[in-house]
Write a protein that holds these residues in place. Structure first.
Motif, PDB file in Angstrom:
ATOM      1  N   UNK A 223       0.994  -1.278  -0.056  1.00  0.00           N
ATOM      2  CA  UNK A 223       0.042  -0.017   0.031  1.00  0.00           C
ATOM      3  C   UNK A 223       0.826   1.438   0.076  1.00  0.00           C
ATOM      4  N   UNK A 224       1.969   1.218   0.694  1.00  0.00           N
ATOM      5  CA  UNK A 224       2.641   2.251   0.915  1.00  0.00           C
ATOM      6  C   UNK A 224       3.528   2.723  -0.444  1.00  0.00           C
ATOM      7  N   UNK A 225       3.961   1.390  -1.160  1.00  0.00           N
ATOM      8  CA  UNK A 225       4.593   1.598  -2.475  1.00  0.00           C
ATOM      9  C   UNK A 225       3.514   2.229  -3.406  1.00  0.00           C
ATOM     10  N   UNK A 226       2.487   1.627  -3.559  1.00  0.00           N
ATOM     11  CA  UNK A 226       1.424   2.090  -4.203  1.00  0.00           C
ATOM     12  C   UNK A 226       0.976   3.480  -4.270  1.00  0.00           C
ATOM     13  N   UNK A 227       0.849   4.071  -3.013  1.00  0.00           N
ATOM     14  CA  UNK A 227       0.538   5.503  -2.811  1.00  0.00           C
ATOM     15  C   UNK A 227       1.676   6.338  -3.442  1.00  0.00           C
ATOM     16  N   UNK A 228       3.118   5.871  -3.190  1.00  0.00           N
ATOM     17  CA  UNK A 228       4.538   6.782  -3.465  1.00  0.00           C
ATOM     18  C   UNK A 228       4.263   6.647  -5.077  1.00  0.00           C
ATOM     19  N   UNK A 229       4.029   5.792  -5.815  1.00  0.00           N
ATOM     20  CA  UNK A 229       4.082   5.520  -7.248  1.00  0.00           C
ATOM     21  C   UNK A 229       3.119   6.413  -7.558  1.00  0.00           C
ATOM     22  N   UNK A 230       1.725   6.329  -7.164  1.00  0.00           N
ATOM     23  CA  UNK A 230       0.790   7.077  -7.819  1.00  0.00           C
ATOM     24  C   UNK A 230       1.035   8.573  -7.693  1.00  0.00           C
ATOM     25  N   UNK A 231       1.684   8.926  -6.486  1.00  0.00           N
ATOM     26  CA  UNK A 231       1.795  10.444  -6.315  1.00  0.00           C
ATOM     27  C   UNK A 231       3.013  10.798  -7.317  1.00  0.00           C
ATOM     28  N   UNK A 232       4.088   9.783  -7.351  1.00  0.00           N
ATOM     29  CA  UNK A 232       5.181  10.310  -8.256  1.00  0.00           C
ATOM     30  C   UNK A 232       4.703  10.130  -9.925  1.00  0.00           C
ATOM     31  N   UNK A 233       3.790   9.370 -10.237  1.00  0.00           N
ATOM     32  CA  UNK A 233       3.193   9.372 -11.551  1.00  0.00           C
ATOM     33  C   UNK A 233       2.327  10.524 -12.068  1.00  0.00           C
ATOM     34  N   UNK A 234       1.751  11.059 -10.830  1.00  0.00           N
ATOM     35  CA  UNK A 234       1.003  12.303 -10.951  1.00  0.00           C
ATOM     36  C   UNK A 234       1.889  13.422 -11.416  1.00  0.00           C
ATOM     37  N   UNK A 235       3.199  13.585 -10.675  1.00  0.00           N
ATOM     38  CA  UNK A 235       4.016  14.649 -10.906  1.00  0.00           C
ATOM     39  C   UNK A 235       4.480  14.539 -12.420  1.00  0.00           C
ATOM     40  N   UNK A 236       4.353  13.460 -13.131  1.00  0.00           N
ATOM     41  CA  UNK A 236       5.082  13.575 -14.601  1.00  0.00           C
ATOM     42  C   UNK A 236       4.157  13.485 -15.697  1.00  0.00           C
ATOM     43  N   UNK A 237       2.575  13.493 -15.208  1.00  0.00           N
ATOM     44  CA  UNK A 237       1.438  13.082 -16.073  1.00  0.00           C
ATOM     45  C   UNK A 237       0.875  14.487 -16.495  1.00  0.00           C
ATOM     46  N   UNK A 238       0.973  15.178 -17.612  1.00  0.00           N
ATOM     47  CA  UNK A 238       0.440  16.429 -18.106  1.00  0.00           C
ATOM     48  C   UNK A 238      -1.047  16.542 -18.289  1.00  0.00           C
TER      49      UNK A 238
END
Length: 474
Positions: A223-238
């Motif tokens: 869950x922690x990894x999923x939350x980090x990956x989602x927030x990281x992907x949001x940073x690069x999605x235009x």
């Protein structure tokens, strides 16, 4: 391990800088600062070595993941370091973390393609995250309380030094076509670190006799990894809809992680109700994550503005960015021995100063003049330097005895989480405003205002937990 009488005697003996290295503490202090150096400098060393590595082994498209995977591993391991320390003891936990870091450096040094490099970076992040979290646990467990501000100031000074030396060391290796040598050099330092901690950290009652049961918390880590990956992907999605949706999904996943962790009893990764202002330690952790999130803008987008609006070279912009870390270290050392009244003022004024620094950067950054922004960069670093060591001491002292290790380890965890969240929010704002490699100068000037101004309310919101956690301790 210090006994209660020894700690009381040490407190009576004084808390000057020289006292940190007396009474047989010098080898341990050196080992701890080396652990912090390895994590901090390695994370900056990769900035100057990765271009040379990519030129040899390829994988341009995967460059961002060399940073993302390191950060992901760091947060995941640091979040469960308190649990690891409870289960295996500090000495064994340190040896495991140092060995992982060394192994990750070796894997990266031997990488034949980017896939292997990414595996090495992930292993390095596991070791580095564990080392730093264990350092905070050790400061709380093995040193007199009165020494905490000076010890944290020393740690801050090491971070500042790494901000200058990390890119320089990496650049020297890369400029001579020896980028692999940089990883070998850090692997050897990690071996030295393992030897030092094995010699200086005594076996305690937990070493060799785990006190907790339940194994690795796989679901919570996922869950922690999923939350980090989602927030990281949001940073690069235009995409203006998808990116915010990812942020909302990430918040939901983090909430689920906290809920499950709170129900895990003695196998918790974090202290109970870690962000509740009803407790002093909860207020401190909330304060840390809010202020770290609010101030991530400069280190994230500062280099882009300095190079594209100011015309600086990458090395020059790197050292302007490093001014923030330098200010943090200098101020931390300066205020390390303040009185209680001053201590409360320093904590409570920090978010106000951070908000002022963000406003200043939002106003001055579009003009493209270094001398205009430097005072606010210094202020941004100083606001952390003036209170970080004091906050760590208050948070760890206020934690329930059974949760001291978890709480100490949670401090770097929430710091990293705040940074990841801040980076993601900056990315969402910048992308929504048209950030791109070929963005016109006028667009960059607009972005350079809002990636700072948008976070001022968050810095102001940190005033409340700062006030709560700096109240008189009972």
């Amino acid at each position: 391990m210090w006994t209660g009488d020894e700690m009381a005697q040490a407190e009576r003996a004084g808390t000057g800088w020289a006292d940190l290295f007396r009474g047989g503490r010098a080898p341990l202090v050196i080992a701890l600062t080396l652990g912090v150096w390895l994590h901090a400098a390695d994370n900056l060393l990769i900035v100057t070595t990765l271009p040379s590595a990519v030129a040899e082994i390829g994988g341009d498209a995967w460059v961002p993941w060399a940073f993302t995977l390191y950060m992901l591993a760091t947060i995941m391991v640091s979040a469960m370091t308190g649990l690891i320390a409870l289960s295996f003891g500090l000495r064994r936990a340190f040896i495991i973390a140092g060995t992982l870091f060394a192994a990750g450096c070796v894997v990266s040094a031997l990488a034949s393609d980017m896939a292997v490099m990414l595996v090495g970076r992930f292993i390095q992040g596991m070791g580095g995250g564990g080392q730093v979290a264990l350092v905070y646990i050790t400061l709380d467990r093995m040193f007199p309380k009165a020494m905490m501000p000076k010890l944290v100031a020393l740690v801050s000074a090491v971070w500042s030094m790494s901000a200058f030396c990390g890119p320089l060391v990496g650049g020297l290796f890369a400029s001579h076509g020896m980028w692999r040598g940089a990883f070998w050099a850090f692997a050897l330092q990690a071996v030295l670190f393992v030897v030092l901690v094995a010699a200086t950290v005594d076996r305690d009652r937990r070493d060799g006799k785990p006190e907790t049961a339940g194994g690795i918390p796989v679901v919570r880590l996922a869950l922690l990894a999923a939350g980090i990956l989602l927030v990281s992907l949001a940073a690069v999605d235009p995409e203006p809809v998808i990116a915010p949706a990812m942020m909302v999904a990430s918040a939901a996943v983090f909430a689920l992680f906290l809920w499950r962790d709170g129900r895990a009893g003695d196998h918790r990764m974090l202290p109970p109700r870690p962000f509740s202002t009803a407790t002093l330690y909860g207020s401190g952790l909330l304060f840390a994550v809010l202020l770290t999130t609010a101030t991530a803008s400069f280190s994230t987008y500062g280099p882009f503005f300095l190079e594209r609006l100011f015309g600086l070279t990458p090395l020059e912009s790197g050292y302007v960015i490093a001014i923030e870390s330098l200010a943090w270290g200098v101020v931390a050392v300066t205020v390390a021995n303040v009185g209680l009244g001053t201590e409360r003022w320093l904590i409570r004024s920090a978010p106000v100063l951070a908000a002022a620094a963000l406003v200043g950067l939002a106003v001055t950054m579009p003009f493209g003049r270094v001398w205009l922004i430097v005072p606010f960069v210094v202020l941004l670093g100083a606001c952390f330097g003036q209170m970080w060591g004091l906050v760590i001491r208050r948070v760890t002292e206020a934690a329930p005895p059974a949760d001291r290790e978890r709480t100490a380890a949670a401090i770097p965890t929430v710091q990293e989480l705040g940074y990841v969240l801040g980076v993601a929010l900056c990315g969402v704002i910048a992308n929504a405003l048209g950030f791109a490699g070929d963005a016109p100068e006028e667009t960059l000037r607009t972005i350079s205002v809002w990636v700072f101004a948008a976070f001022v309310p968050l810095a102001v919101a940190a005033v409340w937990p700062a006030w709560r956690m700096s109240r008189k301790q009972s």
